[in-house]
Each structure stands twice: as structure tokens, then as C-alpha cells.
Scaffold this motif. Structure first.
Motif, mmCIF file in Angstrom:
data_model
loop_
_atom_site.group_PDB
_atom_site.id
_atom_site.type_symbol
_atom_site.label_atom_id
_atom_site.label_comp_id
_atom_site.label_asym_id
_atom_site.label_seq_id
_atom_site.Cartn_x
_atom_site.Cartn_y
_atom_site.Cartn_z
ATOM 1 N N THR A 127 0.850 -1.188 0.000
ATOM 2 C CA THR A 127 0.000 0.000 0.000
ATOM 3 C C THR A 127 0.887 1.241 0.000
ATOM 4 O O THR A 127 2.056 1.178 0.379
ATOM 5 C CB THR A 127 -0.917 0.059 1.238
ATOM 6 N N PHE A 128 0.303 2.332 -0.427
ATOM 7 C CA PHE A 128 1.015 3.605 -0.399
ATOM 8 C C PHE A 128 0.006 4.739 -0.404
ATOM 9 O O PHE A 128 -1.176 4.534 -0.671
ATOM 10 C CB PHE A 128 1.987 3.739 -1.584
ATOM 11 N N THR A 129 0.484 5.925 -0.084
ATOM 12 C CA THR A 129 -0.318 7.145 -0.159
ATOM 13 C C THR A 129 0.008 7.818 -1.485
ATOM 14 O O THR A 129 1.155 7.845 -1.906
ATOM 15 C CB THR A 129 0.031 8.095 1.003
ATOM 16 N N VAL A 130 -1.016 8.353 -2.151
ATOM 17 C CA VAL A 130 -0.814 9.066 -3.408
ATOM 18 C C VAL A 130 -0.871 10.559 -3.107
ATOM 19 O O VAL A 130 -1.838 11.044 -2.513
ATOM 20 C CB VAL A 130 -1.888 8.690 -4.448
ATOM 21 N N LEU A 131 0.177 11.260 -3.525
ATOM 22 C CA LEU A 131 0.254 12.704 -3.321
ATOM 23 C C LEU A 131 0.458 13.397 -4.664
ATOM 24 O O LEU A 131 1.001 12.799 -5.594
ATOM 25 C CB LEU A 131 1.434 13.067 -2.413
ATOM 26 N N ILE A 132 0.027 14.650 -4.754
ATOM 27 C CA ILE A 132 0.331 15.465 -5.922
ATOM 28 C C ILE A 132 1.136 16.659 -5.445
ATOM 29 O O ILE A 132 0.828 17.240 -4.396
ATOM 30 C CB ILE A 132 -0.931 15.892 -6.701
ATOM 31 N N GLY A 133 2.171 16.974 -6.183
ATOM 32 C CA GLY A 133 3.028 18.100 -5.833
ATOM 33 C C GLY A 133 3.348 18.901 -7.072
ATOM 34 O O GLY A 133 2.980 18.543 -8.190
ATOM 35 N N ASN A 134 4.052 19.997 -6.871
ATOM 36 C CA ASN A 134 4.509 20.806 -7.986
ATOM 37 C C ASN A 134 5.917 21.272 -7.682
ATOM 38 O O ASN A 134 6.237 21.600 -6.538
ATOM 39 C CB ASN A 134 3.587 21.997 -8.227
ATOM 40 N N LEU A 151 3.405 11.508 -6.428
ATOM 41 C CA LEU A 151 4.327 10.772 -5.565
ATOM 42 C C LEU A 151 3.572 9.618 -4.914
ATOM 43 O O LEU A 151 2.437 9.790 -4.461
ATOM 44 C CB LEU A 151 4.891 11.680 -4.479
ATOM 45 N N LEU A 152 4.194 8.455 -4.868
ATOM 46 C CA LEU A 152 3.667 7.299 -4.145
ATOM 47 C C LEU A 152 4.553 7.162 -2.922
ATOM 48 O O LEU A 152 5.758 6.946 -3.053
ATOM 49 C CB LEU A 152 3.712 6.040 -5.012
ATOM 50 N N ALA A 153 3.962 7.310 -1.746
ATOM 51 C CA ALA A 153 4.767 7.414 -0.531
ATOM 52 C C ALA A 153 4.279 6.471 0.560
ATOM 53 O O ALA A 153 3.171 5.936 0.508
ATOM 54 C CB ALA A 153 4.735 8.853 -0.022
ATOM 55 N N ASN A 154 5.120 6.321 1.560
ATOM 56 C CA ASN A 154 4.807 5.537 2.745
ATOM 57 C C ASN A 154 3.588 6.156 3.431
ATOM 58 O O ASN A 154 3.587 7.351 3.721
ATOM 59 C CB ASN A 154 6.029 5.572 3.675
ATOM 60 N N ASN A 171 4.934 10.379 4.818
ATOM 61 C CA ASN A 171 4.835 10.810 3.425
ATOM 62 C C ASN A 171 6.137 11.353 2.846
ATOM 63 O O ASN A 171 6.240 11.531 1.643
ATOM 64 C CB ASN A 171 3.737 11.867 3.271
ATOM 65 N N THR A 172 7.124 11.630 3.692
ATOM 66 C CA THR A 172 8.409 12.069 3.163
ATOM 67 C C THR A 172 9.241 10.897 2.654
ATOM 68 O O THR A 172 10.238 11.093 1.971
ATOM 69 C CB THR A 172 9.225 12.860 4.220
ATOM 70 N N ASP A 173 8.819 9.661 2.967
ATOM 71 C CA ASP A 173 9.461 8.447 2.469
ATOM 72 C C ASP A 173 8.784 8.097 1.135
ATOM 73 O O ASP A 173 7.801 7.368 1.097
ATOM 74 C CB ASP A 173 9.294 7.325 3.499
ATOM 75 N N VAL A 174 9.314 8.650 0.040
ATOM 76 C CA VAL A 174 8.695 8.515 -1.278
ATOM 77 C C VAL A 174 9.207 7.247 -1.954
ATOM 78 O O VAL A 174 10.408 7.067 -2.137
ATOM 79 C CB VAL A 174 8.990 9.761 -2.143
ATOM 80 N N TYR A 175 8.258 6.363 -2.344
ATOM 81 C CA TYR A 175 8.595 5.123 -3.031
ATOM 82 C C TYR A 175 8.828 5.361 -4.518
ATOM 83 O O TYR A 175 9.683 4.743 -5.135
ATOM 84 C CB TYR A 175 7.482 4.087 -2.893
ATOM 85 N N ALA A 176 8.003 6.228 -5.134
ATOM 86 C CA ALA A 176 8.108 6.493 -6.573
ATOM 87 C C ALA A 176 7.584 7.895 -6.861
ATOM 88 O O ALA A 176 6.726 8.412 -6.145
ATOM 89 C CB ALA A 176 7.307 5.466 -7.356
ATOM 90 N N ARG A 177 8.121 8.468 -7.928
ATOM 91 C CA ARG A 177 7.758 9.836 -8.328
ATOM 92 C C ARG A 177 7.541 9.824 -9.840
ATOM 93 O O ARG A 177 8.345 9.256 -10.573
ATOM 94 C CB ARG A 177 8.926 10.753 -7.950
ATOM 95 N N SER A 178 6.465 10.439 -10.290
ATOM 96 C CA SER A 178 6.219 10.514 -11.730
ATOM 97 C C SER A 178 7.166 11.513 -12.380
ATOM 98 O O SER A 178 7.812 12.316 -11.705
ATOM 99 C CB SER A 178 4.769 10.944 -12.010
ATOM 100 N N GLU A 179 7.215 11.462 -13.698
ATOM 101 C CA GLU A 179 7.883 12.527 -14.445
ATOM 102 C C GLU A 179 7.082 13.805 -14.214
ATOM 103 O O GLU A 179 5.895 13.742 -13.889
ATOM 104 C CB GLU A 179 7.841 12.239 -15.950
ATOM 105 N N ALA A 180 7.711 14.934 -14.417
ATOM 106 C CA ALA A 180 6.965 16.192 -14.364
ATOM 107 C C ALA A 180 5.946 16.164 -15.506
ATOM 108 O O ALA A 180 6.248 15.708 -16.608
ATOM 109 C CB ALA A 180 7.909 17.371 -14.523
ATOM 110 N N PHE A 181 4.726 16.599 -15.215
ATOM 111 C CA PHE A 181 3.674 16.588 -16.233
ATOM 112 C C PHE A 181 2.877 17.879 -16.159
ATOM 113 O O PHE A 181 2.994 18.652 -15.219
ATOM 114 C CB PHE A 181 2.775 15.356 -16.089
ATOM 115 N N GLU A 182 2.060 18.058 -17.150
ATOM 116 C CA GLU A 182 1.234 19.253 -17.245
ATOM 117 C C GLU A 182 -0.215 18.906 -16.937
ATOM 118 O O GLU A 182 -0.683 17.823 -17.268
ATOM 119 C CB GLU A 182 1.332 19.827 -18.667
ATOM 120 N N ILE A 183 -0.904 19.827 -16.295
ATOM 121 C CA ILE A 183 -2.356 19.742 -16.185
ATOM 122 C C ILE A 183 -2.886 20.786 -17.158
ATOM 123 O O ILE A 183 -2.637 21.978 -17.004
ATOM 124 C CB ILE A 183 -2.849 20.003 -14.751
ATOM 125 N N LYS A 184 -3.560 20.310 -18.193
ATOM 126 C CA LYS A 184 -4.081 21.196 -19.237
ATOM 127 C C LYS A 184 -5.429 21.763 -18.803
ATOM 128 O O LYS A 184 -6.113 21.202 -17.955
ATOM 129 C CB LYS A 184 -4.206 20.427 -20.541
#
Length: 181
Positions: free
Chosen positions: A52-59, A100-103, A107-120
Motif C-alpha cells: 500500500t502507499f499514499t498518493v500525493l500530488i506536488g509541484n 508521488l507514491l509514498a509511505n 509521506n516524506t518516504d517517497v517510493y516512486a515519483r512521476s515525471e513532471a507533467f502538465e495539467i491542461k
């Protein structure tokens, strides 16, 4: 000295697990559309991934979003993908976003991070693959609601069954079984 070696081993194992989990969508080529339903996918079949993980959105720009914000508290890894509704992530159109997919506990323990992307902006077209996934999921949700309404009507509790089906559809339930007593 032995403590240091154990600590290094723990960090190596944690890094190895984090390296196995990858966010595949969104990405630079698979953007999201503001105030719309968007697809989040990850590599769930990899070895040594968290359950399991927490899903976060960042910029990347702190003027847009000071720190990552949780959009799903606990997500099961085996799902492999999930639709993110406008109620979960309602960020303004812009660039530099990342998922970010995190513990779930830290939440500062990040398992995976997406590429930077755009929200259109609202009304923009999805990338081809993502458009097909959103359409397919929407069709499945509509089918599940229709099936539940039809099933409950046939059992004789048409008013109660139809009302329950509409409540389930309004709540955004994509699938499930409606049992009418």
C-alpha cells in the motif's frame, strides 16, 4: 561499526524496493486535464514493491503548491491503476506537477515519483491512450449502475432498489454487487 553496516543494508533494501515501483501515467507525454477524471498508473507487478502507499500530488514550483498534498490516503498496489476524480485532485492548469507514491505513515518516504507533467485547461483533449482508459472506466461505471438498477427492479423492490442504485452511482461507485433483501 556493525550498526553502520546494518543501517547501510536497511537503506539498500529500502532503495531497492523504491526503485522497483514506477509511476507510468501521468508523464510528460500523458498529461492530466483540469477539473476532469484522470488516470494514474504504476508498475504494480514488480518485485519487492510495497503493498500500500499514499498518493500525493506536488509541484516543482512552491508558488503553485507549497508541499505535496495527499489525494488518496491508502491505495492498494495490486490495483495497478486508479481514476483520479476532480474531487480528489482539483489543481489549476499548469506545468511542473508530479505524483508521488509514498509511505502511508511517513509521506516524506517517497517510493516512486512521476515525471513532471502538465495539467491542461478544462476542455483539452486527453492523450489517446488515457482517453480510451477514461472512456472504458466510465462505460463500466454506467454498466454497473444500469445492472444494479435492473436487478433490483426485477426483485420487486423497484423504488428502494432504484433509489439505492442511484445513490451508489452518485457516490462514484464503479463496481459492486447490490443485494436487495
Amino acid at each position: 561499526m556493525q550498526f553502520r553496516s546494518i543501517a547501510i543494508s536497511v537503506v539498500a533494501v529500502a532503495s531497492m524496493a523504491a526503485a522497483q515501483l514506477t509511476v507510468t501515467t501521468p508523464s510528460a507525454a500523458n498529461w492530466w486535464v483540469a477539473k476532469s477524471t484522470n488516470v494514474l498508473q504504476w508498475s504494480c507487478k514488480a518485485d519487492n514493491v510495497p503493498q500500500t502507499f499514499t498518493v500525493l500530488i506536488g509541484n516543482q514550483n512552491p508558488a503553485v503548491l507549497v508541499q505535496p498534498m495527499a489525494i488518496i490516503a491508502i491505495q492498494n498496489n495490486y490495483d495497478c491503476s486508479v481514476l483520479i476524480t476532480q474531487d480528489q485532485a482539483n489543481q489549476a492548469a499548469g506545468t511542473g506537477y508530479e505524483v508521488l507514491l509514498a509511505n502511508p505513515i511517513n509521506n516524506t518516504d517517497v517510493y516512486a515519483r512521476s515525471e513532471a507533467f502538465e495539467i491542461k485547461p478544462l476542455g483539452s483533449l486527453y492523450p489517446t491512450q488515457q482517453a480510451e482508459q477514461v472512456a472504458s472506466a466510465s462505460a463500466a461505471a454506467a454498466s454497473a449502475s444500469t445492472t444494479a438498477a435492473s436487478s433490483s427492479t426485477k426483485k420487486g423492490n423497484s423504488a428502494a432498489g432504484l433509489g439505492a442504485s442511484l445513490v451508489l452511482a452518485a457516490a462514484g461507485v464503479v463496481g459492486g454487487v447490490l443485494a436487495v433483501l
